[in-house]
Design a protein around this motif. Structure first.
Motif, PDB file in Angstrom:
ATOM      1  N   VAL A 190      28.248  29.363  52.009  1.00  0.00           N
ATOM      2  CA  VAL A 190      28.044  30.028  53.341  1.00  0.00           C
ATOM      3  C   VAL A 190      29.143  31.092  52.554  1.00  0.00           C
ATOM      4  CG1 VAL A 190      28.252  27.921  54.760  1.00  0.00           C
ATOM      5  CG2 VAL A 190      30.357  28.405  53.957  1.00  0.00           C
ATOM      6  N   ASP A 191      29.451  32.102  53.640  1.00  0.00           N
ATOM      7  CA  ASP A 191      30.077  33.189  53.226  1.00  0.00           C
ATOM      8  C   ASP A 191      31.535  33.119  52.951  1.00  0.00           C
ATOM      9  OD1 ASP A 191      27.887  34.836  53.513  1.00  0.00           O
ATOM     10  OD2 ASP A 191      28.019  35.431  55.633  1.00  0.00           O
ATOM     11  N   PHE A 192      31.982  33.819  51.993  1.00  0.00           N
ATOM     12  CA  PHE A 192      33.572  33.995  51.651  1.00  0.00           C
ATOM     13  C   PHE A 192      33.683  35.365  51.762  1.00  0.00           C
ATOM     14  CE2 PHE A 192      37.305  34.145  49.424  1.00  0.00           C
ATOM     15  CZ  PHE A 192      38.175  33.132  50.147  1.00  0.00           C
ATOM     16  N   ALA A 193      34.420  35.975  52.596  1.00  0.00           N
ATOM     17  CA  ALA A 193      34.600  37.512  52.757  1.00  0.00           C
ATOM     18  C   ALA A 193      35.879  38.103  52.038  1.00  0.00           C
ATOM     19  CB  ALA A 193      34.658  37.867  54.022  1.00  0.00           C
ATOM     20  N   ILE A 194      36.144  39.222  51.709  1.00  0.00           N
ATOM     21  CA  ILE A 194      37.326  39.765  51.194  1.00  0.00           C
ATOM     22  C   ILE A 194      38.497  39.407  51.811  1.00  0.00           C
ATOM     23  CG2 ILE A 194      38.558  41.920  50.544  1.00  0.00           C
ATOM     24  CD1 ILE A 194      35.985  43.150  49.316  1.00  0.00           C
ATOM     25  N   ASN A 195      38.362  39.540  53.429  1.00  0.00           N
ATOM     26  CA  ASN A 195      39.514  39.230  54.259  1.00  0.00           C
ATOM     27  C   ASN A 195      39.976  37.645  54.194  1.00  0.00           C
ATOM     28  OD1 ASN A 195      37.489  38.073  55.750  1.00  0.00           O
ATOM     29  ND2 ASN A 195      37.889  39.453  57.315  1.00  0.00           N
ATOM     30  N   ASP A 196      39.107  36.803  53.562  1.00  0.00           N
ATOM     31  CA  ASP A 196      39.366  35.421  53.340  1.00  0.00           C
ATOM     32  C   ASP A 196      40.351  35.301  52.247  1.00  0.00           C
ATOM     33  OD1 ASP A 196      38.101  34.434  55.537  1.00  0.00           O
ATOM     34  OD2 ASP A 196      36.091  34.593  54.350  1.00  0.00           O
ATOM     35  N   VAL A 197      40.445  36.264  51.356  1.00  0.00           N
ATOM     36  CA  VAL A 197      41.550  36.192  50.164  1.00  0.00           C
ATOM     37  C   VAL A 197      42.975  36.240  50.658  1.00  0.00           C
ATOM     38  CG1 VAL A 197      42.195  37.295  48.130  1.00  0.00           C
ATOM     39  CG2 VAL A 197      39.721  37.012  48.684  1.00  0.00           C
ATOM     40  N   SER A 198      43.200  36.632  51.830  1.00  0.00           N
ATOM     41  CA  SER A 198      44.779  36.902  52.335  1.00  0.00           C
ATOM     42  C   SER A 198      45.270  35.524  52.656  1.00  0.00           C
ATOM     43  CB  SER A 198      44.634  37.444  53.731  1.00  0.00           C
ATOM     44  OG  SER A 198      45.714  37.506  54.503  1.00  0.00           O
ATOM     45  N   PRO A 199      46.510  35.455  51.885  1.00  0.00           N
ATOM     46  CA  PRO A 199      47.432  34.100  52.122  1.00  0.00           C
ATOM     47  C   PRO A 199      47.425  33.744  53.621  1.00  0.00           C
ATOM     48  CG  PRO A 199      48.169  35.652  50.418  1.00  0.00           C
ATOM     49  CD  PRO A 199      47.056  36.438  51.230  1.00  0.00           C
ATOM     50  N   ASP A 200      47.353  34.688  54.364  1.00  0.00           N
ATOM     51  CA  ASP A 200      47.533  34.310  56.068  1.00  0.00           C
ATOM     52  C   ASP A 200      46.359  34.106  56.688  1.00  0.00           C
ATOM     53  OD1 ASP A 200      50.206  34.677  55.584  1.00  0.00           O
ATOM     54  OD2 ASP A 200      49.975  36.903  55.941  1.00  0.00           O
ATOM     55  N   ALA A 201      45.142  34.196  55.969  1.00  0.00           N
ATOM     56  CA  ALA A 201      43.769  33.804  56.665  1.00  0.00           C
ATOM     57  C   ALA A 201      44.070  32.408  57.022  1.00  0.00           C
ATOM     58  CB  ALA A 201      42.696  33.598  55.515  1.00  0.00           C
ATOM     59  N   GLU A 202      43.330  32.352  58.339  1.00  0.00           N
ATOM     60  CA  GLU A 202      43.069  31.062  59.186  1.00  0.00           C
ATOM     61  C   GLU A 202      43.083  30.049  58.342  1.00  0.00           C
ATOM     62  OE1 GLU A 202      41.318  29.167  63.320  1.00  0.00           O
ATOM     63  OE2 GLU A 202      40.688  31.302  62.719  1.00  0.00           O
ATOM     64  N   TRP A 203      41.865  30.103  57.432  1.00  0.00           N
ATOM     65  CA  TRP A 203      41.582  28.847  56.839  1.00  0.00           C
ATOM     66  C   TRP A 203      42.626  28.048  55.709  1.00  0.00           C
ATOM     67  CZ3 TRP A 203      40.980  28.176  51.276  1.00  0.00           C
ATOM     68  CH2 TRP A 203      41.172  29.294  50.613  1.00  0.00           C
ATOM     69  N   THR A 204      43.671  29.049  55.134  1.00  0.00           N
ATOM     70  CA  THR A 204      44.845  28.617  54.483  1.00  0.00           C
ATOM     71  C   THR A 204      45.753  27.853  55.272  1.00  0.00           C
ATOM     72  OG1 THR A 204      45.936  30.695  54.533  1.00  0.00           O
ATOM     73  CG2 THR A 204      44.200  30.582  52.940  1.00  0.00           C
ATOM     74  N   LEU A 205      46.044  28.286  56.559  1.00  0.00           N
ATOM     75  CA  LEU A 205      46.920  27.642  57.670  1.00  0.00           C
ATOM     76  C   LEU A 205      46.240  26.131  57.596  1.00  0.00           C
ATOM     77  CD1 LEU A 205      47.331  30.481  60.068  1.00  0.00           C
ATOM     78  CD2 LEU A 205      48.804  30.037  58.062  1.00  0.00           C
ATOM     79  N   VAL A 206      44.936  26.167  58.013  1.00  0.00           N
ATOM     80  CA  VAL A 206      44.272  24.372  57.976  1.00  0.00           C
ATOM     81  C   VAL A 206      44.528  23.767  56.776  1.00  0.00           C
ATOM     82  CG1 VAL A 206      42.176  23.396  58.458  1.00  0.00           C
ATOM     83  CG2 VAL A 206      42.715  25.439  59.800  1.00  0.00           C
ATOM     84  N   ALA A 207      44.354  24.495  55.471  1.00  0.00           N
ATOM     85  CA  ALA A 207      44.430  23.784  54.439  1.00  0.00           C
ATOM     86  C   ALA A 207      45.741  23.192  54.250  1.00  0.00           C
ATOM     87  CB  ALA A 207      44.216  24.839  53.401  1.00  0.00           C
ATOM     88  N   ARG A 208      46.695  23.926  54.763  1.00  0.00           N
ATOM     89  CA  ARG A 208      48.041  23.242  54.282  1.00  0.00           C
ATOM     90  C   ARG A 208      48.527  22.170  55.275  1.00  0.00           C
ATOM     91  NH1 ARG A 208      49.251  28.839  54.000  1.00  0.00           N
ATOM     92  NH2 ARG A 208      50.301  28.928  55.963  1.00  0.00           N
ATOM     93  N   GLN A 209      47.768  21.929  56.454  1.00  0.00           N
ATOM     94  CA  GLN A 209      48.084  20.963  57.481  1.00  0.00           C
ATOM     95  C   GLN A 209      47.454  19.721  56.747  1.00  0.00           C
ATOM     96  OE1 GLN A 209      46.108  22.129  61.120  1.00  0.00           O
ATOM     97  NE2 GLN A 209      47.202  23.900  61.177  1.00  0.00           N
ATOM     98  N   LYS A 210      48.021  18.705  57.296  1.00  0.00           N
ATOM     99  CA  LYS A 210      47.954  17.184  57.015  1.00  0.00           C
ATOM    100  C   LYS A 210      46.320  17.032  57.173  1.00  0.00           C
ATOM    101  CE  LYS A 210      48.978  12.302  57.478  1.00  0.00           C
ATOM    102  NZ  LYS A 210      49.959  11.200  58.183  1.00  0.00           N
ATOM    103  N   GLY A 211      45.670  16.341  56.064  1.00  0.00           N
ATOM    104  CA  GLY A 211      44.154  16.102  56.137  1.00  0.00           C
ATOM    105  C   GLY A 211      43.446  17.516  56.356  1.00  0.00           C
ATOM    106  N   GLY A 212      43.993  18.753  56.066  1.00  0.00           N
ATOM    107  CA  GLY A 212      43.280  19.977  55.879  1.00  0.00           C
ATOM    108  C   GLY A 212      42.490  19.975  54.831  1.00  0.00           C
ATOM    109  N   GLY A 213      42.763  19.467  53.662  1.00  0.00           N
ATOM    110  CA  GLY A 213      42.032  19.543  52.388  1.00  0.00           C
ATOM    111  C   GLY A 213      42.623  20.317  51.293  1.00  0.00           C
ATOM    112  N   GLY A 214      43.846  21.030  51.520  1.00  0.00           N
ATOM    113  CA  GLY A 214      44.454  21.622  50.639  1.00  0.00           C
ATOM    114  C   GLY A 214      45.489  20.849  49.824  1.00  0.00           C
ATOM    115  N   GLY A 215      46.478  21.287  49.306  1.00  0.00           N
ATOM    116  CA  GLY A 215      47.653  20.761  48.424  1.00  0.00           C
ATOM    117  C   GLY A 215      48.608  20.492  49.535  1.00  0.00           C
ATOM    118  N   GLY A 216      49.421  19.426  49.244  1.00  0.00           N
ATOM    119  CA  GLY A 216      50.423  19.141  49.910  1.00  0.00           C
ATOM    120  C   GLY A 216      51.822  19.831  49.724  1.00  0.00           C
ATOM    121  N   GLY A 217      51.806  20.770  48.704  1.00  0.00           N
ATOM    122  CA  GLY A 217      53.055  21.642  48.318  1.00  0.00           C
ATOM    123  C   GLY A 217      53.995  20.867  47.528  1.00  0.00           C
TER     124      GLY A 217
END
Length: 339
Positions: A190-217
């Protein structure tokens, strides 16, 4: 799985900060097995490091040069790996040179899972594709890619002793997204756009949440097979083999075959596993992460090789079992000499 059609977008993030990011387009129809993004990225890095020129140097050697090179390879490997000397004695000059050539000029890349598919992120996975050993090859630091890695909750891996360069991502990278829902056996780009590269993009905020699929920091980013549980369970492989010796797997042998057992994440499916059996080599990858790759302790009967994946005995993860048939009944000094 239904046939796929259409196109998708992904992004190139150059290491040089002055170079603009580029939006790329790929064909969805290859699916997971013939993923356009993977194949195009591998070719990009292959060309970037002069893979074709390196291959030509091997191909244009004179008979005398090939003989001298084979002797040099044997001497170097025997000094560094004395247990491997019987194997090299069995290999002809051409076979030995082709083996070294394949390891040096093959098209490959490293894959970093920024997120893995979870219910919280609607089963969207985002991965970063980097040139293999980019830092060692002298590629420049990629600050934009490193910031994106951090934004997903990952901590860049610590440097080795004596390395004063900043930890993080080096060289050009590509970033792409896929939808991956195993319960319904659906996988597609599926699409990944240039604005998705922003560290403040919505998907990165979800990633940092518990169960969001990213790292735990608190830990470094892993490739997909590790991050599927956000920390690969290093369970002892079932059975008593000849130990692990910090190999990352357990192994055992009879005079007829060698068995390697790898502990993998609980979410690992057969479609993520790729095993390449060579006459004298083995490569095992899980979702882009290389678990083992190198020369085997003896010649292999490829017709007698197989692998299986199943839940481990303790029910905490899964176990990948790889069986190598031996070409000649014997005792191997080691299972695989990692590159």
């Amino acid at each position: 799985m239904a046939a796929l059609s259409g196109t998708f977008s992904f992004v190139l993030i150059p290491a040089e900060e002055g170079s603009p990011m580029e939006l790329k387009e790929g064909d969805k129809s290859g699916g997971l097995e013939k993923d356009y993004l993977i194949s195009s990225v591998k070719q990009y890095f292959h060309e970037q490091r002069g893979g074709e020129d390196q291959a030509a140097k091997f191909d244009n050697l004179t008979p005398e040069e090939r003989k001298a090179l084979a002797a040099q390879i044997r001497e170097q490997y025997i000094v560094n790996n004395p247990k491997a000397s019987p194997q090299f004695a069995e290999m002809g000059d051409d076979q030995l040179i082709e083996l070294v050539k394949s390891t040096q000029v093959s098209a490959s890349c490293d894959i970093v899972a920024l997120t893995v598919p979870t219910k919280a992120n609607n089963y969207f996975a985002v991965s970063m594709y980097c040139g293999d050993e980019a830092k060692r090859r002298g590629s420049p630091y990629n600050s934009r890619a490193t910031e994106l890695l951090k934004a997903c909750g990952h901590v860049p891996a610590a440097n080795e002793d004596g390395d004063d360069q900043p930890p993080g991502i080096y060289g050009d990278v590509f970033v792409g997204r896929c939808f991956d829902k195993e319960e319904t056996d659906v996988w597609q780009r599926v699409d990944f756009a240039i604005n998705d590269v922003s560290p403040d993009a919505e998907w990165t905020l979800v990633a940092r949440q518990k169960g969001g699929g990213g790292g735990g920091g608190t830990s470094s980013a892993h490739s997909l097979s590790g991050t599927m549980t956000n920390a690969l369970q290093q369970n002892p492989a079932a059975g008593q083999g000849q130990g692990t010796d910090d190999l990352g797997y357990a192994w055992s042998q009879t005079t007829e075959e060698v068995e390697l057992k790898f502990a993998v994440a609980s979410g690992t499916k057969a479609k993520y596993v790729k095993v390449n059996f060579g006459r004298d080599s083995l490569k095992v990858t899980v979702a882009g992460q290389t678990l083992v790759s190198g020369l085997t302790g003896g010649l292999v009967n490829k017709d007698e090789c197989t692998y299986t994946i199943q839940d481990d005995e303790e029910g905490k993860g899964r176990e990948l079992c790889v069986t190598l048939g031996k070409n000649v009944a014997s005792e191997w000094p080691f299972p695989v000499q990692n590159k």
